[in-house]
Design an enzyme around this catalytic site. Structure first.
Site, short mmCIF file in Angstrom:
data_model
loop_
_atom_site.label_atom_id
_atom_site.label_comp_id
_atom_site.label_asym_id
_atom_site.label_seq_id
_atom_site.Cartn_x
_atom_site.Cartn_y
_atom_site.Cartn_z
N ASN A 252 0.87 -1.18 0.00
CA ASN A 252 0.00 0.00 0.00
C ASN A 252 0.90 1.22 0.00
OD1 ASN A 252 -1.80 2.05 0.47
ND2 ASN A 252 -2.30 1.42 2.57
N LYS B 241 0.15 4.33 -0.37
CA LYS B 241 -0.41 5.57 0.21
C LYS B 241 -0.10 6.75 -0.71
CE LYS B 241 0.00 3.27 4.58
NZ LYS B 241 0.13 3.32 6.03
N HIS C 191 -9.42 1.18 4.91
CA HIS C 191 -8.12 1.32 5.57
C HIS C 191 -8.28 2.27 6.76
CE1 HIS C 191 -4.01 2.55 6.35
NE2 HIS C 191 -3.65 1.41 5.79
N GLU D 60 -6.56 4.62 7.84
CA GLU D 60 -6.33 6.05 7.57
C GLU D 60 -7.58 6.68 6.95
OE1 GLU D 60 -2.62 5.60 5.46
OE2 GLU D 60 -1.67 5.05 7.35
N GLU E 5 -5.46 -4.99 10.59
CA GLU E 5 -4.44 -3.96 10.77
C GLU E 5 -4.73 -3.17 12.03
OE1 GLU E 5 -2.44 -2.90 6.82
OE2 GLU E 5 -4.22 -1.66 6.95
N GLY F 217 2.48 2.18 10.67
CA GLY F 217 3.43 3.28 10.50
C GLY F 217 4.15 3.67 11.78
N SER G 24 3.41 -2.18 10.35
CA SER G 24 4.87 -2.24 10.58
C SER G 24 5.46 -3.60 10.23
CB SER G 24 5.19 -1.84 12.03
OG SER G 24 4.79 -0.50 12.26
P1 PGA Z 1 2.93 0.18 7.58
O1 PGA Z 1 1.47 0.43 6.93
O2 PGA Z 1 3.44 -1.12 7.01
O3 PGA Z 1 3.75 1.37 7.12
O4 PGA Z 1 2.75 0.13 9.03
C1 PGA Z 1 0.57 -0.65 6.79
C2 PGA Z 1 -0.71 -0.19 6.15
O5 PGA Z 1 -1.11 0.96 6.37
O6 PGA Z 1 -1.36 -0.96 5.41
#
Ligand code: PGA
Length: 255
Positions: free
Chosen positions: A13, A15, A99, A101, A171, A177, A217
């Protein structure tokens, strides 16, 4: 023991990262280094602007493309939105839905997640349905409540055939992140819980066959222990998906 009939799945992903030239550099390096034979399903979700270019590069190859978001209407006066038909047109096979976010920064609700899920299924786009609790919910012992609500509200009334499409991504919001991944055991517990939910709502076969991937992460260093868990079928990866060598290392660990 992991059910070997579930193919490993690794999604990147991106982003709001990467221009078109950066996307092309990435995909050329990735394709040159892909393991052969490849058992893993590999999916990349670039920003909308790079979809068309990426879609052309991956045609006929082992990598598939996902969108990061979609609107549920077929078309209309929805400034700034993108339809399922446009995503198919650009070459997307998958679409990330709900997601964290989107849920937390842009106020996406369970009802909207459901509408998006239905629109994707109608259009033949495979959903990557994201669910996960916040730190506050975890500390308040609410994990199962939150996951049950997010899964049930999204999938209520779906047919078995629709349910078989795509993957579910667990998640935990606090792990995204932050460099602080869930431990394999903590992630496994929630994956097993989601599988039980699917068994209760649908049936045992669907629950056994559905791929549930972990996100938050994930790195080439921790993927092996996560994937060793019986109910973790791969990963949805943010930060570590932006460098071809890291993304390749992740693919190789599960392939
Ligand atoms: P990350 O993001 O691996 O940077 O923690 C995962 C995601 O948002 O799908």
């Amino acid at each position: 023991m992991k059910n070997k009939s579930r193919r490993p799945w690794i999604g990147g992903n991106w982003k709001m990262f990467k221009t078109i030239p950066e996307t092309l550099d990435f995909i050329r390096e990735l394709l040159a280094g892909m393991p052969n034979p490849i058992r893993t399903e590999v999916v990349i979700a670039p920003p909308f602007t790079a979809q068309h270019a990426l879609g052309r590069e991956i045609q006929g190859g082992p990598v598939q493309m996902a969108a990061q978001n979609v609107h549920w209407a077929d078309e209309g006066a929805f400034t700034g939105e993108i339809s399922t038909r446009m995503l198919r047109d650009a070459g997307c096979a998958y679409c990330i839905i709900g997601h964290s976010e989107r849920r937390h920064l842009f106020g996406e609700t369970d009802a909207q997640v459901r509408q998006k899920l239905l629109a994707c299924l109608k259009a033949g786009l495979k959903p990557v349905l994201c669910v996960g609790e916040t730190l506050e919910e975890r500390e308040g012992d609410k994990i199962q409540d939150v996951i049950t609500r997010q899964v049930q509200e999204a999938v209520q009334g779906l047919s078995l055939e629709d349910m078989a499409q795509g993957v579910i991504a667990y998640e935990p919001v606090w792990a995204i992140g932050t460099g602080r991944s869930a431990t394999p055991a903590a992630a496994q517990e929630v994956h097993a819980f989601i599988r039980r939910l699917l068994e209760d709502r649908f049936n045992k076969t669907l629950a056994m066959e559905k791929r549930i991937v972990y996100g938050g992460s994930v790195t080439p260093e921790n993927i092996r222990d996560l994937y060793a868990e019986p109910d973790i079928d791969g990963a949805l990866v943010g930060g570590a998906s932006l460098k071809p060598e890291k993304f390749l290392a992740l693919i190789k660990e599960v392939n």
